[in-house]
Enzyme design. Structure first.
Site, PDB file in Angstrom:
ATOM      1  N   GLU A 179       0.954  -1.268   0.024  1.00 30.36           N
ATOM      2  CA  GLU A 179      -0.049  -0.051   0.024  1.00 30.36           C
ATOM      3  C   GLU A 179       1.023   1.297   0.028  1.00 30.36           C
ATOM      4  O   GLU A 179       1.849   1.351   0.636  1.00 30.36           O
ATOM      5  CB  GLU A 179      -0.781  -0.127   1.235  1.00 30.36           C
TER       6      GLU A 179
ATOM      7  N   LYS B 270      -8.809   2.371  -2.716  1.00 35.06           N
ATOM      8  CA  LYS B 270      -9.111   1.750  -1.418  1.00 35.06           C
ATOM      9  C   LYS B 270     -10.547   2.126  -1.135  1.00 35.06           C
ATOM     10  O   LYS B 270     -10.922   3.286  -1.146  1.00 35.06           O
ATOM     11  CB  LYS B 270      -8.352   2.318  -0.329  1.00 35.06           C
TER      12      LYS B 270
ATOM     13  N   CYS C  30      -5.397  -3.317   1.894  1.00 30.89           N
ATOM     14  CA  CYS C  30      -5.231  -3.357   3.218  1.00 30.89           C
ATOM     15  C   CYS C  30      -6.652  -3.496   3.938  1.00 30.89           C
ATOM     16  O   CYS C  30      -6.934  -4.744   3.978  1.00 30.89           O
ATOM     17  CB  CYS C  30      -4.566  -2.034   3.903  1.00 30.89           C
TER      18      CYS C  30
END
Length: 602
Positions: free
Chosen positions: A44, A119, A160
């Site tokens: 990330e 994300k 994540c």
């Protein structure tokens, strides 16, 4: 269909070093291409490093990241697709509202940015503050990877936190959606997760259990890429891992070290083949030792320090920090300073000297008796007629702190503070004294764990071959002089002083603190666990009163779920104190309303 190699690049970025981080990605890509990989994953925000924090508020930083990404795309090897973490602007923010940026992942291939993914789940708890900067992605992230003529591999992309919302595993959802379930509904062949997940002790077991559960639940293999290295107070352990569709671990990268792990996907079996599995560090003390060494090493290197200075008191805390620094920086780069006062015992000096000799570090003795006399003389007009107390005791600590800061300034050393979490919690530490420093190495390590770490360091070399950083290489065993482990702990700021004169036993104190700080338990629950109500009440008051000290402490290396660092956000000017007897909910007599319901503590 042919088998497909997928490489996991476990990288150690430096925050904001866009050219340097791009070079690390490029080097890993070249190795991955040589190994026949068709796709390479990076962590990330791999291009800028995680967490970039308020660098994200600088437009020039975002512009430079985009330019670096485009340049990197042109340099990557042919026939290798690479997923790179970066930050993209939100074009809708100005006209339609929302946060100005996305936490994104770019698919680079054939010299261009082919696709961009955002994300979806943004953590805003503990050390995470992503809602401050980022707009959540709204689309399910996936792409098709060409693997041979007319054949593609359907890849699902998560970043994540997108992976951490399985209501079956956790028993609840933090967010309305589960990106893994959405990808499974699309029928993806593989799910990849690109993470920067901070270390805490024994967290890897939870990660692998969660990954295995999701893979088995949705019958899809998952490849998880984690950042490695330390950035400020956060340590990232790596431990990138791959699980097959039945939830079994089939690949694991190294712990606390950069690595490149290549797995093979078999389209006929619709699964990952078994690959290289680096043994995990099973022992909690060995894992914690390695994390702290990495934390010191990276903090020093990334801040431009090559040498460190430590005050050696002859106590167990400074002994552990000295051992960590010796491995992190090398014995020739560590200076231990002994600063005895008239109240220092003979064994404190001899124990500190023995420790320095065992570790092979340089050491210097600076007696502070004359400096104490000078302070007494100067303060006598104001202090005359008053009893000797904490103010006079703390002068010794502040003299030592001044001397250590002078040495650090003179020679460009990094001053490492040596206080533990138990002391930091209750304020058993001195501002501008033993709290001085550029990094608080063990301020998230309770006193009882400090003893356990030192005992582990002395007693066992078993399993040391799997440690990413070797134990201190010395012909002298044990490394920590036995007297340091067995003598009662003392600050030695007045004759005959012992820690337990002011505090409960550390076994009692640490259990209360763990329940209070980490578990958010009520007074009733802590007392029900067997603790004296008066001791519990006193500890809670000490924790509250010490908040102003913790706010002025150096960065604290985080190794537990609840550290006194960026994730600890308590007010200083506060009159809230947990009562020994919980108050009854109020009832309005005028309106006849029922008692108010209260939300349970998280």
């Amino acid at each position: 269909m042919c088998k497909v190699n997928i490489a996991i690049a476990q990288l150690n970025p430096v925050i904001g070093d866009l050219p340097g981080n791009a070079e690390k990605i490029l080097v890993a890509a070249q190795v991955a291409a040589d190994q026949g990989a068709r796709l390479m994953l990076t962590p990330e925000l791999s291009l800028c490093g995680y967490p970039p924090r308020d660098l994200l508020l600088r437009p020039g930083f975002i512009d430079a990241m985009g330019a670096t990404l485009a340049d990197l795309a042109q340099q990557l090897p042919d026939n290798l697709a690479v997923l790179v973490g970066f930050v993209e602007r939100n074009p809708e923010a100005e006209n339609h509202g929302g946060k100005p940026l996305f936490n994104s992942m770019a698919l680079l291939e054939k010299g261009w940015v082919q696709q961009i993914f955002h994300k979806q789940l943004l953590p805003t708890y503990d050390v995470f503050d992503e809602d401050r900067y980022f707009e959540p992605g709204r689309q399910v992230n996936h792409f098709s990877l060409a693997i041979e003529a007319g054949k593609t591999l359907h890849i699902g992309v998560t970043i994540c936190e997108d992976l951490w919302n399985d209501e079956q595993f956790w028993g609840q959802r933090k967010y309305p959606t589960n990106p893994i379930a959405a990808l499974a509904d699309l029928g993806v062949d593989v799910v990849v997760n690109l993470s920067a997940s901070p270390f805490t002790v024994q967290k890897q077991a939870t990660r692998e259990a969660m990954l295995g559960h999701s893979a088995a639940r949705f019958a899809v293999p998952i490849l998880y890429t984690n950042q490695v290295g330390a950035n400020d107070d956060l340590i990232f352990d790596g431990n990138s891992v791959a699980v097959n569709r039945s939830g079994t671990v089939v690949g694991r990268a190294r712990t606390f070290q950069p690595d490149l792990l290549t797995l093979t996907y078999d389209p006929r079996r619709q699964d990952l083949q078994a690959g290289s599995i680096t043994p995990a560090i099973a022992d909690a003390n060995a894992e914690l030792w390695s994390a702290l060494v990495l934390g010191v090493r990276d903090y020093a290197q990334k801040c431009g320090f090559t040498q460190a200075v430590i005050g050696l008191s002859g106590g167990i805390d400074s002994a552990l920090v000295a051992a960590i620094a010796t491995v992190a920086l090398g014995p020739n780069n560590v200076l231990g300073v002994l600063m005895p006062s008239p109240y220092s015992s003979d064994h404190s000096l001899s124990d500190a000297q023995a420790l320095a000799e065992n570790l092979g570090i340089h050491h210097q003795t600076l007696a502070i008796g004359e400096l104490m006399t000078g302070y007494d003389r100067t303060l006598d007009p104001l202090f005359a007629g008053t009893a000797f107390g904490v103010a006079e005791e703390n002068i010794q600590s502040r003299i030592r702190g001044n001397l250590l800061m002078a040495i650090a300034n003179k020679f460009g050393h990094l001053l490492l503070s040596t206080g533990n979490k138990s002391e930091m919690a209750v304020g058993y530490c001195t501002l501008y004294g033993d709290m001085n420093g550029g990094l608080a190495v063990i301020a998230d390590v309770p006193k009882t764990r400090v003893y356990a770490l030192c005992q582990w360091l002395n007693q066992s070399q078993a399993g040391a071959e799997i440690l990413p950083f070797p134990l201190p290489s010395t012909p002298v065993t044990p490394v920590i002089p036995p007297n340091i482990l067995t003598k009662p702990p003392s600050a030695e700021l007045k004759p005959g002083q012992m820690d337990q004169d002011s505090l409960p036993s550390y076994e009692v104190l640490d259990d209360i603190l763990d329940r209070l700080v980490k578990g958010h338990e009520s007074v009733t629950d802590i007392v029900a666990a067997g603790h004296d109500p008066e001791i519990v009440d006193r500890v809670i008051r000490l924790v509250s009163r010490a908040e102003f000290k913790r706010r002025q402490a150096p960065p604290v290396l985080k190794v537990t779920d609840r550290a006194f660092g960026t994730g600890w956000r308590m007010p200083i000017a506060s009159r809230w104190h947990l009562p020994t007897t919980p108050p009854k909910p109020p009832v309005s007599k005028d309106l006849g309303l029922p008692p108010c319901k209260t939300s349970p503590s998280r």
